[in-house]
Scaffold this active site. Structure first.
Site, PDB file in Angstrom:
ATOM      1  N   ASP A   1      49.159  -2.435-103.572  1.00 53.52           N
ATOM      2  CA  ASP A   1      49.417  -1.808-102.267  1.00 53.52           C
ATOM      3  C   ASP A   1      48.711  -2.535-101.120  1.00 53.52           C
ATOM      4  OD1 ASP A   1      50.901   0.138-103.613  1.00 53.52           O
ATOM      5  OD2 ASP A   1      49.115   1.359-103.952  1.00 53.52           O
TER       6      ASP A   1
ATOM      7  N   LYS B   1      52.112  -6.410 -99.906  1.00 60.55           N
ATOM      8  CA  LYS B   1      52.871  -7.567-100.411  1.00 60.55           C
ATOM      9  C   LYS B   1      54.318  -7.522 -99.930  1.00 60.55           C
ATOM     10  CE  LYS B   1      51.912  -6.181-104.528  1.00 60.55           C
ATOM     11  NZ  LYS B   1      50.924  -5.104-104.245  1.00 60.55           N
TER      12      LYS B   1
ATOM     13  N   LYS C   1      55.584  -6.248 -97.152  1.00 60.39           N
ATOM     14  CA  LYS C   1      55.676  -6.680 -95.755  1.00 60.39           C
ATOM     15  C   LYS C   1      55.542  -8.207 -95.656  1.00 60.39           C
ATOM     16  CE  LYS C   1      53.558  -7.486 -91.553  1.00 60.39           C
ATOM     17  NZ  LYS C   1      53.053  -7.138 -90.257  1.00 60.39           N
TER      18      LYS C   1
ATOM     19  N   GLY D   1      55.750  -0.120-105.592  1.00 55.81           N
ATOM     20  CA  GLY D   1      56.395   0.493-104.424  1.00 55.81           C
ATOM     21  C   GLY D   1      56.086  -0.408-103.245  1.00 55.81           C
ATOM     22  N   HIS D   2      57.071  -1.130-102.773  1.00 52.40           N
ATOM     23  CA  HIS D   2      56.863  -2.091-101.690  1.00 52.40           C
ATOM     24  C   HIS D   2      57.608  -1.617-100.449  1.00 52.40           C
ATOM     25  CE1 HIS D   2      55.952  -5.502-104.787  1.00 52.40           C
ATOM     26  NE2 HIS D   2      55.184  -4.452-104.924  1.00 52.40           N
TER      27      HIS D   2
ATOM     28  N   THR E   1      51.780   5.474-113.609  1.00 51.55           N
ATOM     29  CA  THR E   1      52.838   6.009-112.741  1.00 51.55           C
ATOM     30  C   THR E   1      53.877   6.791-113.559  1.00 51.55           C
ATOM     31  OG1 THR E   1      54.075   3.956-112.975  1.00 51.55           O
ATOM     32  CG2 THR E   1      52.596   4.117-111.073  1.00 51.55           C
TER      33      THR E   1
ATOM     34  N   GLN F   1      51.865  -5.085-108.078  1.00 55.09           N
ATOM     35  CA  GLN F   1      50.494  -4.664-108.417  1.00 55.09           C
ATOM     36  C   GLN F   1      49.492  -5.660-107.804  1.00 55.09           C
ATOM     37  OE1 GLN F   1      52.901  -4.559-111.410  1.00 55.09           O
ATOM     38  NE2 GLN F   1      53.355  -2.682-110.336  1.00 55.09           N
TER      39      GLN F   1
ATOM     40  N   GLY G   1      53.307   9.147-104.560  1.00 55.30           N
ATOM     41  CA  GLY G   1      52.840  10.024-103.485  1.00 55.30           C
ATOM     42  C   GLY G   1      51.378  10.429-103.623  1.00 55.30           C
TER      43      GLY G   1
HETATM   44  P1  GDP Z   1      52.679  -3.285-101.466  1.00 57.31           P
HETATM   45  O1  GDP Z   1      52.844  -2.467-102.697  1.00 57.31           O
HETATM   46  O2  GDP Z   1      51.613  -4.322-101.616  1.00 57.31           O
HETATM   47  O3  GDP Z   1      53.959  -3.880-100.959  1.00 57.31           O
HETATM   48  O4  GDP Z   1      52.150  -2.281-100.344  1.00 57.31           O
HETATM   49  P2  GDP Z   1      52.744  -0.798-100.035  1.00 57.31           P
HETATM   50  O5  GDP Z   1      54.048  -0.947 -99.372  1.00 57.31           O
HETATM   51  O6  GDP Z   1      52.657   0.054-101.233  1.00 57.31           O
HETATM   52  O7  GDP Z   1      51.623  -0.264 -99.044  1.00 57.31           O
HETATM   53  C1  GDP Z   1      51.342  -0.881 -97.833  1.00 57.31           C
HETATM   54  C2  GDP Z   1      51.623   0.090 -96.707  1.00 57.31           C
HETATM   55  O8  GDP Z   1      51.013  -0.364 -95.517  1.00 57.31           O
HETATM   56  C3  GDP Z   1      53.093   0.224 -96.364  1.00 57.31           C
HETATM   57  O9  GDP Z   1      53.330   1.529 -95.902  1.00 57.31           O
HETATM   58  C4  GDP Z   1      53.300  -0.781 -95.241  1.00 57.31           C
HETATM   59  O10 GDP Z   1      54.371  -0.443 -94.370  1.00 57.31           O
HETATM   60  C5  GDP Z   1      51.989  -0.678 -94.521  1.00 57.31           C
HETATM   61  N1  GDP Z   1      51.507  -1.914 -93.891  1.00 57.31           N
HETATM   62  C6  GDP Z   1      51.663  -3.205 -94.291  1.00 57.31           C
HETATM   63  N2  GDP Z   1      50.962  -4.032 -93.500  1.00 57.31           N
HETATM   64  C7  GDP Z   1      50.361  -3.260 -92.563  1.00 57.31           C
HETATM   65  C8  GDP Z   1      49.466  -3.529 -91.478  1.00 57.31           C
HETATM   66  O11 GDP Z   1      49.071  -4.665 -91.213  1.00 57.31           O
HETATM   67  N3  GDP Z   1      49.022  -2.458 -90.739  1.00 57.31           N
HETATM   68  C9  GDP Z   1      49.408  -1.184 -91.031  1.00 57.31           C
HETATM   69  N4  GDP Z   1      48.929  -0.218 -90.274  1.00 57.31           N
HETATM   70  N5  GDP Z   1      50.254  -0.901 -92.029  1.00 57.31           N
HETATM   71  C10 GDP Z   1      50.703  -1.919 -92.805  1.00 57.31           C
HETATM   72  P1  IMO Z   2      52.413  -2.189-106.043  1.00 54.86           P
HETATM   73  O1  IMO Z   2      53.326  -3.305-106.492  1.00 54.86           O
HETATM   74  C1  IMO Z   2      48.995   0.396-106.966  1.00 54.86           C
HETATM   75  C2  IMO Z   2      48.455   1.531-111.168  1.00 54.86           C
HETATM   76  C3  IMO Z   2      48.706   2.975-111.546  1.00 54.86           C
HETATM   77  C4  IMO Z   2      47.721   3.113-112.694  1.00 54.86           C
HETATM   78  C5  IMO Z   2      47.794   1.768-113.381  1.00 54.86           C
HETATM   79  C6  IMO Z   2      48.710   1.744-114.600  1.00 54.86           C
HETATM   80  O2  IMO Z   2      53.076  -1.192-105.172  1.00 54.86           O
HETATM   81  O3  IMO Z   2      51.143  -2.750-105.485  1.00 54.86           O
HETATM   82  P2  IMO Z   2      51.359   1.768-114.843  1.00 54.86           P
HETATM   83  O4  IMO Z   2      52.367   2.790-114.433  1.00 54.86           O
HETATM   84  O5  IMO Z   2      51.567   0.410-114.276  1.00 54.86           O
HETATM   85  O6  IMO Z   2      51.175   1.708-116.332  1.00 54.86           O
HETATM   86  O7  IMO Z   2      49.956   2.343-114.269  1.00 54.86           O
HETATM   87  O8  IMO Z   2      48.281   0.857-112.406  1.00 54.86           O
HETATM   88  N1  IMO Z   2      49.585   0.865-110.465  1.00 54.86           N
HETATM   89  C7  IMO Z   2      49.594   0.571-109.165  1.00 54.86           C
HETATM   90  N2  IMO Z   2      48.681   0.839-108.198  1.00 54.86           N
HETATM   91  N3  IMO Z   2      50.119  -0.299-106.665  1.00 54.86           N
HETATM   92  C8  IMO Z   2      51.023  -0.600-107.624  1.00 54.86           C
HETATM   93  O9  IMO Z   2      52.088  -1.382-107.411  1.00 54.86           O
HETATM   94  C9  IMO Z   2      50.800  -0.121-108.935  1.00 54.86           C
HETATM   95  N4  IMO Z   2      51.478  -0.202-110.100  1.00 54.86           N
HETATM   96  C10 IMO Z   2      50.715   0.390-111.026  1.00 54.86           C
HETATM   97  O10 IMO Z   2      48.408   3.846-110.485  1.00 54.86           O
HETATM   98  O11 IMO Z   2      46.408   3.259-112.207  1.00 54.86           O
HETATM   99 MG    MG Z   3      52.807  -0.456-103.296  1.00 53.03          MG
END
Ligand code: GDP
Ligand code: IMO
Ligand code: MG
Length: 427
Positions: free
Chosen positions: A13, A16, A18, A40-41, A126, A221, A299
């Site tokens: 999270d 990546k 973005k 979840g991207h 998850t 991840q 969530g």
């Molecule tokens: P990922 O799994 O690495 O792709 O990241 P996620 O999408 O799960 O979580 C990143 C969250 O931060 C998302 O809601 C993005 O829209 C948001 N986001 C990404 N870059 C920025 C930033 O520079 N500033 C803020 N405020 N939000 C960001």
């Molecule tokens: P993105 O790509 C954050 C975490 C789960 C749990 C552990 C194992 O959005 O960054 P799993 O279902 O993979 O067997 O769960 O890994 N986890 C993540 N945490 N971002 C993710 O993906 C994740 N994918 C798995 O919360 O702790």
């Molecule tokens: Mg994510």
């Protein structure tokens, strides 16, 4: 011609999605190479928010090829849903799914729930069937994407696998009844819908390199969730590091020219496991609220803490990042005093090397560098237009600390979720 990888340097999270979307404009082919619907991207384009679990984040550029590589575990139902929901928005992805990618089956999702229930120390997965699917892959019980398009083969495989799974559920005291016929019917139906996307994706990527195209690999991840190098057993089940990018897409490491480490300006983690810099106080809650730190997939509230350079430096070593993309630095605006962890105190020792032993890590106490924060920023537009030099001085000091501690240059500073909220130091 170049291959670029985008990887998470913490516990996922990091933003990546973005960053992948940002670099996708210069790429011809965008590849997901590991993980599955646990990811979840999020991508924000103008006022619209897209959340992808399986589709590569380059999919919003339909003129480019999007690839789901052999290292991904595919839940076909979710994939069909994602394709259909994009279709409703008038986007038809130019998608290819590896014939070798393993398929998440109903018994994988059930087993993920059962294992969590029976396990003493919960991982907090998850519950998308990720671990059980990768386990079957390694045990050579896996169903692969190409099997969904071959009725005889799928029937043979399920006839062998289902009785074994049934016995395992019984041993766990579960009364689940698996119907081979129902599963066969359901998954052949998915096969029919997905057949046109199933391909030899390693070959497609190789051809792209031969044609001097740019290939972008999108990690899911983060490094600390890696099955080998992460905070085992509190990890995911795939190889999230740079090496995994090559095995998970079927390309040579020699093709990779840039490896971008995405570093969130603070630390978050979802699920169980040690998090040395965790803030269980109001600062942690403030960061969670301000950063919208609630899981994209489940969530769940993300655990938040100060930036940990022991973690980031470990990720730099494992992945060989050529530059860093620091995200969400805007979220720290207005906090008067900021802290960055520079080492851990473990018993009477000071350590800067990330420990392998989870019990040692649990006892590590962060040693912090304290820094002054910067004022809240109301209008980013001017700053983004004028670039890095006009960032607040203390923000630049914070960024320079990251770069000098990791010895890796910063190439991108992200100051908001939108495409345009990006300061590109390399341009
Ligand atoms: P990922 O799994 O690495 O792709 O990241 P996620 O999408 O799960 O979580 C990143 C969250 O931060 C998302 O809601 C993005 O829209 C948001 N986001 C990404 N870059 C920025 C930033 O520079 N500033 C803020 N405020 N939000 C960001
Ligand atoms: P993105 O790509 C954050 C975490 C789960 C749990 C552990 C194992 O959005 O960054 P799993 O279902 O993979 O067997 O769960 O890994 N986890 C993540 N945490 N971002 C993710 O993906 C994740 N994918 C798995 O919360 O702790
Ligand atoms: Mg994510």
């Amino acid at each position: 011609m170049s291959g670029t990888m985008i990887l998470g340097s913490q516990w996922g999270d990091e933003g990546k999605g973005k960053i992948t979307d940002y670099f996708a404009k210069k790429a011809d082919v965008i590849v997901r190479f590991q993980g599955g619907t646990n990811a979840g991207h999020t991508i924000v384009v103008k006022d619209e928010k897209f959340k992808f679990h399986l589709l590569p984040s380059g999919v919003l550029h339909p003129e480019k090829k999007s690839i789901i590589g052999n290292g991904v575990v595919v839940d076909p139902r979710v994939l069909i849903d994602e394709i259909e929901s994009l279709g409703k928005k008038g986007i038809s992805p130019n998608l290819f799914v590896s014939e070798r990618a393993n398929v998440i089956m109903p018994y994988h999702k059930m087993m993920d729930v059962v294992e969590e229930k029976l396990r003493g120390k919960k991982i907090g997965t998850t519950k998308r069937g990720i671990g059980p699917c990768y386990s079957d892959k390694i045990s050579r019980y896996g169903i692969r994407m190409m099997d969904l398009t071959d009725e005889k083969l799928l029937e043979e495989k399920l006839s062998q696998i289902i009785p074994i799974k049934q016995k395992i559920f019984q041993a766990f005291g579960e009364d689940t009844v698996l119907s081979k016929d129902e599963i066969l019917k359901e998954y052949l139906e998915y096969g029919k819908k997905l057949k046109k996307y199933v391909a030899d994706t390693s070959l497609i990527i190789a051809q792209a390199f031969d044609d001097k195209k740019n290939v972008l690999l999108e990690g899911a991840q983060g490094t600390l969730l890696d099955i080998d190098h992460g905070t085992y057993p509190y990890t995911t089940s795939s190889s999230t590091v740079a090496g995994g990018g090559c095995t998970g897409s079927g390309i040579s490491p020699l093709k990779i020219k840039e490896i971008i480490g995405v570093v969130k300006a603070y630390t978050t983690r979802v699920g169980e496991g040690p998090l040395p810099t965790e803030l269980k106080d109001e600062t942690g809650q403030h960061i969670r609220d301000r950063g919208g730190e609630y899981g994209t997939t489940t969530g769940r509230p993300r655990r938040c803490g100060w930036l940990d350079m022991v973690v980031v430096n470990y990720a730099c070593r494992l992945n060989g990042f050529t530059f860093l993309a620091v995200t969400k630095i805007d979220v720290l605006s207005g906090i008067k005093k900021l802290k960055i962890c520079k080492a851990y105190r473990y018993e009477d020792k000071i350590i800067t090397v990330f420990p392998a032993n989870i019990n040692v890590l649990k006892k590590c106490v962060p040693i912090y560098e304290e820094m002054d924060g910067w004022e809240d920023i109301k209008d980013w537009k001017e700053i983004i237009k004028n670039g890095y030099n006009v960032l607040p001085e203390n923000m630049k000091k914070y960024l320079e600390y990251i770069s000098s501690s990791s010895k890796v240059p910063i190439g991108i500073v992200s100051v908001g979720p939108g495409r345009e909220e990006t300061i590109d130091l390399k341009r």
